[in-house]
Design an enzyme around this catalytic site. Structure first.
Site, PDB file in Angstrom:
ATOM      1  CG  ASP A  42     -36.203  58.572  24.492  1.00  0.00           C
ATOM      2  OD1 ASP A  42     -36.798  59.436  25.362  1.00  0.00           O
ATOM      3  OD2 ASP A  42     -35.187  57.941  24.276  1.00  0.00           O
ATOM      4  CB  SER A  43     -40.226  60.762  27.890  1.00  0.00           C
ATOM      5  OG  SER A  43     -40.513  61.278  27.213  1.00  0.00           O
ATOM      6  CG  ASP A  81     -36.103  61.810  21.234  1.00  0.00           C
ATOM      7  OD1 ASP A  81     -34.908  61.812  21.008  1.00  0.00           O
ATOM      8  OD2 ASP A  81     -36.544  61.747  22.621  1.00  0.00           O
ATOM      9  CE  LYS A 110     -35.105  65.353  22.089  1.00  0.00           C
ATOM     10  NZ  LYS A 110     -34.705  63.721  23.325  1.00  0.00           N
ATOM     11  CD  GLU A 112     -30.998  60.760  24.923  1.00  0.00           C
ATOM     12  OE1 GLU A 112     -29.912  60.070  25.743  1.00  0.00           O
ATOM     13  OE2 GLU A 112     -32.330  60.220  25.355  1.00  0.00           O
ATOM     14  CD  GLU A 179     -33.301  64.964  30.787  1.00  0.00           C
ATOM     15  OE1 GLU A 179     -33.339  65.109  28.471  1.00  0.00           O
ATOM     16  OE2 GLU A 179     -33.893  64.341  30.945  1.00  0.00           O
TER      17      GLU A 179
HETATM   18  O1  KIV Z   1     -37.341  61.948  25.838  1.00  0.00           O
HETATM   19  C1  KIV Z   1     -38.170  63.143  26.026  1.00  0.00           C
HETATM   20  O2  KIV Z   1     -38.956  63.637  26.512  1.00  0.00           O
HETATM   21  C2  KIV Z   1     -36.974  64.137  26.260  1.00  0.00           C
HETATM   22  C3  KIV Z   1     -37.133  64.943  26.941  1.00  0.00           C
HETATM   23  C4  KIV Z   1     -37.479  64.733  28.330  1.00  0.00           C
HETATM   24  C5  KIV Z   1     -36.222  66.645  26.518  1.00  0.00           C
HETATM   25  O3  KIV Z   1     -36.000  63.935  25.224  1.00  0.00           O
END
Ligand code: KIV
Length: 263
Positions: A42-43, A81, A110, A112, A179
């Site tokens: 989600d970055s 994500d 993934k 969080e 992280e």
């Molecule tokens: O969204 C992302 O890029 C991440 C990584 C930094 C692990 O969650």
């Protein structure tokens, strides 16, 4: 690479290499590289869309990026994500997002944080979808944790992280991102789990490493935390190429006859 290979890598002490990727063109390059796993993080909200945090990412945004990456890869394991709050509203909403991301081309999701998410993780896993956990600095909680800061520095916070890591494994996660946690704590957690840990800002003793592609390539303008190593002066190289082209256009050196169509 498939989900079983994560455990196998840990057993063989082979490091897992995960890189973020969000678009088709980059995905084709990653496909031809030695990177094991692609995280459509989600970055994307920050590095692809220019937002200040990951919070504006939603299911629609994530699915479009996952689809683009999936079109550019053949056999890379793709993790999508789960965006901000998408797994906190209700189980049907959560499963809708999980389903949309898997249909878009992800092989796993993934998610969080653990607190309050244990049953959700277990339900997703029992539904046949592999889940990667993510503990330590969880950027979707940036406003609650008061900024992007190292987590687990005091004994109490470290203990909580140790317990949550174990709980992620027990809930069925196949791997865990750590992280921005102190190196020794990440090493302890890694040693205590049978699933692999993938670190970012978590030192050298995790079972694998992940970086954001734009950081690794030196494309991010003002972002250079301690844990990032730039393998390319990407910004400078891109700028030089743009300027060389602009100069050729202005000097009449582009295009040449060879670069033009004849009658
Ligand atoms: O969204 C992302 O890029 C991440 C990584 C930094 C692990 O969650």
């Amino acid at each position: 690479m498939n989900v079983l290979d994560f455990q196998a890598c840990k057993k063989r002490a082979e490091k897992i290499v995960m890189l973020t990727c969000y678009d088709y063109t980059s995905a084709r390059i990653v496909q031809d590289s030695d990177v094991d796993v692609i995280l459509v993080g989600d970055s994307a909200a920050m590095v692809m869309h220019g937002h200040a945090t990951t919070l504006p990412a939603d299911s629609e945004m994530m699915c479009r990026h996952i689809e683009s990456v999936a079109r550019g890869t053949r056999d890379k394991f793709i993790i999508g994500d789960m965006p901000f709050l998408s797994f906190r509203r209700s189980l049907p909403d959560t499963m809708q997002t999980v389903g949309d991301m898997m249909k878009a081309g992800a092989h796993a999701v993934k998610l969080e944080g653990f607190d309050g998410n244990g049953n959700t993780i277990a339900h997703i896993v029992k539904s046949g979808v592999p889940v990667m956990g993510h503990l330590g600095l969880t950027p979707q909680s940036v406003h609650q944790i008061g900024g992007y800061r190292v987590q687990g520095r005091d004994d109490c916070a470290a203990d909580t992280l140790r317990q949550e890591a174990l709980a992620c494994e027990q809930a069925g996660c196949f791997a865990l991102v750590l992280e921005c946690v102190p190196e020794q704590l990440a090493a302890d957690i890694t040693g205590s789990l049978s699933i692999p840990t993938i670190g970012i800002g978590a030192g050298a003793h995790t079972d694998g490493q992940v970086l954001v592609m734009q950081d690794l390539l030196g494309l991010s303008a003002d972002f250079k935390p301690k844990f990032v190593r730039q393998y390319l002066a990407g910004r400078q190289l891109w700028k030089d190429a743009f300027n060389a082209w602009a100069s050729d256009v202005r000097n009449g050196h582009f295009p040449t006859t060879d670069e033009s169509y004849s009658q």
